[in-house]
Design a protein around this motif. Structure first.
Motif, PDB file in Angstrom:
ATOM      1  N   PHE A 171       0.852  -1.183   0.000  1.00 57.48           N
ATOM      2  CA  PHE A 171       0.000   0.000   0.000  1.00 57.48           C
ATOM      3  C   PHE A 171       0.894   1.241   0.000  1.00 57.48           C
ATOM      4  CE2 PHE A 171      -2.840  -3.228   1.411  1.00 57.48           C
ATOM      5  CZ  PHE A 171      -4.147  -2.781   1.210  1.00 57.48           C
ATOM      6  N   VAL A 172       0.435   2.299  -0.668  1.00 58.20           N
ATOM      7  CA  VAL A 172       1.168   3.571  -0.669  1.00 58.20           C
ATOM      8  C   VAL A 172       0.183   4.695  -0.395  1.00 58.20           C
ATOM      9  CG1 VAL A 172       2.802   5.058  -1.867  1.00 58.20           C
ATOM     10  CG2 VAL A 172       2.689   2.631  -2.448  1.00 58.20           C
ATOM     11  N   ALA A 173       0.458   5.508   0.619  1.00 63.61           N
ATOM     12  CA  ALA A 173      -0.374   6.664   0.961  1.00 63.61           C
ATOM     13  C   ALA A 173       0.359   7.945   0.596  1.00 63.61           C
ATOM     14  CB  ALA A 173      -0.710   6.666   2.449  1.00 63.61           C
ATOM     15  N   TYR A 174      -0.370   8.868  -0.033  1.00 61.39           N
ATOM     16  CA  TYR A 174       0.198  10.144  -0.460  1.00 61.39           C
ATOM     17  C   TYR A 174      -0.596  11.284   0.197  1.00 61.39           C
ATOM     18  CZ  TYR A 174       2.179   7.365  -4.343  1.00 61.39           C
ATOM     19  OH  TYR A 174       2.836   6.440  -5.117  1.00 61.39           O
ATOM     20  N   PRO A 175      -0.189  11.752   1.376  1.00 62.29           N
ATOM     21  CA  PRO A 175      -0.871  12.909   1.978  1.00 62.29           C
ATOM     22  C   PRO A 175      -0.750  14.137   1.079  1.00 62.29           C
ATOM     23  CG  PRO A 175       0.525  11.793   3.586  1.00 62.29           C
ATOM     24  CD  PRO A 175       0.870  11.220   2.246  1.00 62.29           C
ATOM     25  N   ALA A 176      -1.786  14.957   1.085  1.00 61.56           N
ATOM     26  CA  ALA A 176      -1.800  16.161   0.253  1.00 61.56           C
ATOM     27  C   ALA A 176      -1.692  17.399   1.123  1.00 61.56           C
ATOM     28  CB  ALA A 176      -3.089  16.212  -0.567  1.00 61.56           C
ATOM     29  N   GLN A 177      -0.646  18.177   0.914  1.00 62.19           N
ATOM     30  CA  GLN A 177      -0.554  19.458   1.603  1.00 62.19           C
ATOM     31  C   GLN A 177      -1.577  20.410   0.986  1.00 62.19           C
ATOM     32  OE1 GLN A 177      -0.229  20.994   4.116  1.00 62.19           O
ATOM     33  NE2 GLN A 177       1.827  21.858   4.399  1.00 62.19           N
ATOM     34  N   THR A 178      -2.093  21.322   1.782  1.00 60.76           N
ATOM     35  CA  THR A 178      -3.129  22.230   1.313  1.00 60.76           C
ATOM     36  C   THR A 178      -2.560  23.612   1.021  1.00 60.76           C
ATOM     37  OG1 THR A 178      -3.720  23.067   3.513  1.00 60.76           O
ATOM     38  CG2 THR A 178      -4.763  21.006   2.797  1.00 60.76           C
ATOM     39  N   GLY A 179      -3.224  24.329   0.127  1.00 57.93           N
ATOM     40  CA  GLY A 179      -2.848  25.705  -0.130  1.00 57.93           C
ATOM     41  C   GLY A 179      -3.143  26.608   1.043  1.00 57.93           C
ATOM     42  N   ARG A 180      -4.037  26.208   1.911  1.00 52.74           N
ATOM     43  CA  ARG A 180      -4.322  27.010   3.093  1.00 52.74           C
ATOM     44  C   ARG A 180      -3.172  26.934   4.095  1.00 52.74           C
ATOM     45  NH1 ARG A 180      -9.013  29.075   5.073  1.00 52.74           N
ATOM     46  NH2 ARG A 180      -9.147  29.465   7.324  1.00 52.74           N
TER      47      ARG A 180
END
Length: 406
Positions: free
Chosen positions: A191-200
């Motif tokens: 499994f591979v998880a890719y957290p997404a940083q936010t523009g906020r």
């Protein structure tokens, strides 16, 4: 905030970007940006209601490398540099020197251009793999983030999990394509998880690796990423002894922070073109670390570490690779170096073993490579297809380093 202060902050952001472009050899673009910024500063102020609040961010952005770039010539640099008026060069220097005079508080995201969220995309096939690539959202005491999760079509039981932290101006999808990690994970049943940083949180989607609150176990982005990791483990049959984290650039520095804060959760860490955990406490020290290298905070519990760094990295000094290794305990280990040369970039791999002969650390120094994912897919951003395959090397290293029982 006054209109003048807002405009000065905008100019600071432009100068920071111009500094990055100059370091990447893109002097023409840097010149145009500086000229526009100075014209805007000299122009009469617009209505205060139209003032932009776009704070500068510490842009640790990787540079894309094409498969066959034109070799840089000394004459290119000289002619481009001569096109920059002395007044503009002085302006850049003055703004950068201003880092030590109180501008650090504006580095945290206060607004800026909205970044489209990743939710709402169909699950569908994953880039580079036959499994599925789904969108999830995590909410915890420290905050929330969306993330993309690659689920292999035939997972191991239980399966390993790799958490991948993208660089500035990247998205999980882009990072998945560029690293090719899903293709490898499908083959290995991971499994591979890719957290997404936010523009906020950061207008250029950089992980805030230089903020103290985002480096600690009990707060900020480190706590969010760890909570997200545990959420994936709770939803799927994940082997708790085989959970790993890796990242590129700002994501690499953040991965080092998270691994140091949670040595009981992550069995090993991969740091690509990044910096040591806790090496900066504000923007001024972060810039110094990027340019000159800086030791990290006290190591705490050492985590097995694999490091990739291009020797020609103009964004993050390659000295930081040695400092990541030092923080992980390289001084107490025995190094063994091998040099490889072939059709792509030559590179040196150094393995650091303990007294029992077990390899604890690996260092891959890639000659002629800049600030980009080594061996990446040209379909993604910020990759260098000519280097050794960092994704494969990291997975091989991770496979040899399950979490040891305490």
């Amino acid at each position: 905030m006054t209109d003048h202060s807002t405009r000065m902050r905008d100019q600071f952001a432009d100068m920071m970007e111009a500094t990055r472009l100059t370091g990447a050899g893109r002097l023409g673009e840097a010149t145009d940006l500086i000229q526009r910024s100075l014209r805007d500063l000299a122009a009469p102020p617009a209505d205060a209601s139209e003032a932009r609040l776009a704070p500068p961010t510490l842009d640790l952005t990787a540079e894309r490398v094409d498969e066959a770039p034109r070799p840089a010539q000394a004459s290119d640099t000289v002619s481009a540099a001569s096109a920059i008026p002395e007044r503009l060069r002085e302006a850049v220097g003055g703004v950068v020197r201003g880092l030590g005079r109180g501008v650090a508080p504006v580095l945290k995201g206060l607004g800026g251009r909205a970044v489209p969220p990743i939710h709402g995309r169909p699950a569908g096939p994953a880039p580079g793999g036959d499994g599925s690539f789904v969108t999830r959202a995590f909410n915890g005491p420290a905050g929330s983030r969306e993330y993309r999760l690659f689920i292999p079509s035939r997972p191991q039981t239980p399966a390993a999990l790799v958490v991948m932290l993208h660089g500035c101006n990247q998205t999980p999808d882009d990072f998945a394509v560029g690293t090719g990690m899903n293709r490898l994970a499908e083959r290995d049943g991971l499994f591979v998880a890719y957290p997404a940083q936010t523009g906020r949180a950061n207008p250029q989607r950089c992980w805030n690796w230089f903020e103290p609150r985002d480096q600690r176990r009990d707060s900020g982005e480190a706590a969010i990423i760890a909570g997200l990791t545990r959420a994936v483990m709770a939803e799927h049959a994940i082997d708790p002894a085989r959970v790993f984290i890796a990242g590129l650039s700002a994501g690499g520095a953040a991965a080092a922070n998270v691994a140091r804060a949670f040595p009981d959760l992550y069995a090993a860490v991969g740091v690509h073109s990044g910096l040591a955990a806790g090496c900066a406490r504000d923007v001024g020290s972060a810039l110094m670390a990027m340019q000159q290298g800086a030791p990290g905070a006290a190591a705490g519990v050492p985590v097995p570490t694999i490091v990739f760094h291009g020797e020609d990295d103009a964004t993050v000094s390659a000295r930081n690779a040695d400092l990541v290794l030092a923080q992980a305990g390289a001084g107490a280990l025995t190094p063994a170096r091998e040099t490889f040369a072939g059709a792509g970039h030559a590179f040196t791999r150094t393995r650091y073993a303990d007294a029992a002969g077990r390899v604890i650390l690996e260092s891959w120094r890639v000659r002629g490579a800049g600030h980009a994912w080594s061996g990446g897919d040209a379909g993604g951003s910020y990759t260098d297809p000519r280097g050794p395959d960092a994704s494969r090397a990291m997975l091989d290293f991770f496979a040899a380093h399950p979490l040891r029982a305490s």
